[in-house]
Design a protein around this motif. Structure first.
Motif: not given
Length: 155
Positions: A39-40, A42-43, A49, A52-53, A56
């Motif tokens: 997941c991280s 793909r941010t 950023q 989104m992190l 995740c």
């Protein structure tokens, strides 16, 4: 023919209880580390950023809790905290200046408020676990931003 059918039926029934017992004793759970890495990575770099992190990390924690049937939230929080610390160490070893830049005062300090984690209460978790998680999370956010910035400069 009936003898063969009876033998096949008997053989087919024997592994079922063994497999059922094995399933009860060893549940694979959720691959927290694998999810966080995927997941991280793909941010995208940019204004979203950090949110989104955060998504995740919180999703990894929730999926871990669901995988363990909400019985060991402290274990899942510890798993996530451990990964955040290890990934932070990876970033610091790759980008030597990352630690200095993450510790330096910045105009973006409001993005990472320094709340008193010892007063935060969450059912089933103690203050030590929560403080370790919050500290690791805040440091990791800063290190990831520095890592992205440095990797974009090197391109």
């Amino acid at each position: 023919m009936r003898i063969i059918q009876s033998c096949v039926a008997a053989v087919a029934l024997v592994p079922a209880p063994i497999l059922a017992a094995a399933d009860r004793h060893s549940s694979p759970g959720f691959d927290t580390e694998g999810y966080l890495v995927a997941c991280s990575s793909r941010t995208l770099d940019g204004p979203l950023q950090t949110p989104m992190l955060q998504l995740c990390v919180s999703t990894a924690r929730e999926l871990c809790n669901m995988g363990r049937e909400m019985q060991s939230q402290g274990d899942c929080l510890a798993d996530v905290t451990s990964w955040l610390e290890q990934d932070g160490a990876r970033i610091e070893s790759t980008y030597r200046e990352a630690s200095e830049q993450a510790e330096a005062p910045s105009a973006f300090a409001d993005l990472w408020p320094q709340a008193d984690c010892s007063t935060t209460q969450v059912a089933g978790l103690n203050a030590t676990e929560l403080c370790a998680y919050q500290t690791a999370l805040l440091k990791w956010f800063k290190l990831r931003v520095v890592e992205r910035h440095q990797s974009n400069r090197n391109r």
